[in-house]
Design a protein around this motif. Structure first.
Motif, short mmCIF file in Angstrom:
data_model
loop_
_atom_site.label_atom_id
_atom_site.label_comp_id
_atom_site.label_asym_id
_atom_site.label_seq_id
_atom_site.Cartn_x
_atom_site.Cartn_y
_atom_site.Cartn_z
N TYR A 1 -8.08 1.83 -5.90
CA TYR A 1 -7.23 3.36 -5.55
C TYR A 1 -8.49 3.79 -4.70
O TYR A 1 -9.68 3.88 -4.94
N SER B 1 -4.14 7.25 -3.08
CA SER B 1 -3.55 5.95 -2.52
C SER B 1 -4.05 4.91 -3.33
O SER B 1 -4.79 4.96 -4.12
N ASN B 2 -3.19 3.72 -3.18
CA ASN B 2 -3.59 2.41 -4.26
C ASN B 2 -4.58 1.33 -3.07
O ASN B 2 -4.18 0.28 -3.22
N PHE C 1 -1.81 8.09 -9.71
CA PHE C 1 -2.88 7.20 -9.35
C PHE C 1 -4.12 7.57 -9.92
O PHE C 1 -4.49 8.56 -10.33
N SER D 1 -7.89 -0.05 -2.26
CA SER D 1 -9.06 -0.35 -3.12
C SER D 1 -10.30 0.44 -2.57
O SER D 1 -10.41 0.49 -1.17
N SER E 1 -8.89 8.00 -2.60
CA SER E 1 -8.20 9.24 -2.59
C SER E 1 -9.32 10.24 -1.83
O SER E 1 -10.57 9.93 -1.56
N ASN F 1 -6.59 -1.72 -13.96
CA ASN F 1 -7.01 -0.18 -13.97
C ASN F 1 -8.48 -0.21 -14.51
O ASN F 1 -8.85 -1.15 -15.26
N GLY G 1 -2.63 -0.47 -8.84
CA GLY G 1 -3.71 -0.55 -7.87
C GLY G 1 -3.77 -1.98 -7.31
O GLY G 1 -3.17 -2.99 -7.66
N THR H 1 0.70 -1.32 -0.07
CA THR H 1 -0.08 -0.02 0.07
C THR H 1 0.76 1.27 -0.20
O THR H 1 1.75 1.48 0.76
#
Length: 369
Positions: free
Chosen positions: A325, A343-344, A88, A346, A327, A250, A240, A54
């Protein structure tokens, strides 16, 4: 004692690079790290539950001055990484950009805020229902979150929107469209609505959404890592992750790209945030102007949500989540403070809400200064 010990441990974990230099203070001094212990604790507390690999890219603007912090979870520990320019998926923060495109069209008198979009479509909508630009941008159209002919149970779960094209959208609008009673649901969050807005603006300009994004926003504000075209930034993207930490594909948003299909970095989004603080940017100011109430503490502008905090001050915000991702972006226009987190993590992770919670918690620390 326990909290003090936790602070010391995290200071070391967060301040050290991949070599895990053991002396936190020395590392903090060398990196001119301005994060305070309470901010470090917040970051640790909200990220410790995420799986290995992460990454969080954090941009903090305090009184107009920007700092970047990057962390990665590796072998159960947090280490610092330089990821401010890493890319991202930003998910629904894209809606702010779609609303900003609309604001540009309004300022240039290409369209009017309360004008129905129907004029720009060849076929009449079902039952001749009218949808205005304002209703689509502030989630008061009554449209559902997703169109009825996008069945999430029958599509590719790893890329659910990729086959939803213009033909399917047109069919929905002319044959299946249903709208909630506005007296019962004056505000109803709709990915469909903002996706439809972005596509309609593209039709008006006879251009792609990407071209509009570049022309009206990214070129103007020097945001080279912000795009809907993954191939442009693929080499710089953070992979991701699904809820269990495994790599996931993606998302391709197709005709609904304006609802959540933008890629960006915290460097670019910080540039966009700083532009919001510039009083001469009348187009950006238009997006932050209240257009409807959501509840007692929340209103909506165009794209942005407007939140009243405990002190009665107003912040504008938006969060986002995709399959790989999460955010959050939060701005205090008055004090020129902002927190941006990409961030990645989920959007389907049980703790994905920690990303937005962290953004708000960090903003409160800025307000306390």
């Amino acid at each position: 004692m326990k909290n003090s010990l936790l602070s010391i441990i995290f200071l070391c974990l967060f301040a050290c690079d991949t070599n895990r230099i053991p002396y936190a203070k020395d590392m903090l001094d060398r990196e001119t790290n301005t994060l305070k212990p309470d901010q470090l604790n917040l970051i640790f507390d909200n990220s410790k539950v995420f799986p290995d690999n992460t990454q969080l890219a954090i941009g903090i603007i305090a009184n107009g001055k920007t700092s970047f912090y990057g962390i990665k979870r590796e072998n159960g520990a947090l280490i610092t990484v330089k990821n401010a320019k890493k890319v991202f998926e930003i998910g629904s923060i894209s809606k702010v950009f779609t609303a900003t495109l609309l604001a540009n069209f309004i300022v240039k008198s290409k369209v009017f805020l309360n004008e129905p979009i129907n004029t720009y479509w060849d076929n009449p909508f079902k039952a001749d229902k009218k949808l205005t630009f304002k209703n689509l941008a502030n989630h008061t159209s009554g449209l559902p979150r997703l169109p009825s002919n996008l069945d999430l149970l029958s599509v590719d779960q790893d890329n659910p929107y990729k086959d939803y094209d213009a033909k399917k959208l047109d069919f929905y609008l002319t044959e299946e469209m249903e709208m909630a009673d506005e007296t019962e649901h004056p505000y109803l969050y709709s990915n469909l609505g903002v996706g439809l807005l972005g596509f309609t603006l593209s039709k008006i300009e006879n251009s792609s959404y990407e071209a509009l994004l570049q022309t009206y926003i990214t070129e103007k504000f020097n945001m080279p890592q912000t795009t809907t075209l993954r191939n442009i930034v693929a080499s710089n993207m953070v992979q991701g992750q699904g809820p269990n930490g495994k790599s996931v594909p993606n998302w391709d948003l197709n005709v609904l790209v304006g609802a959540g299909g933008i890629l960006s970095s915290v460097t670019d989004l910080s540039t966009f945030a700083l532009a919001q603080f510039d009083a001469s940017q009348v187009t950006l100011a238009l997006t932050r102007k209240k257009t409807a109430n959501v509840d007692e503490r929340t209103a909506v502008g165009l794209g942005w949500h407007i939140v009243k905090n405990d002190k009665g001050h107003h912040w504008v915000s938006h969060s986002g989540g995709t399959g790989g991702y999460s955010s959050s972006m939060l701005l205090d226009i008055t004090d020129k403070n902002a927190v941006i987190i990409l961030s990645n993590v989920s959007g389907f992770n049980d703790s994905a809400g920690n990303i937005e919670a962290l953004a708000f918690a960090l903003m409160h620390t800025l307000e306390a200064e």
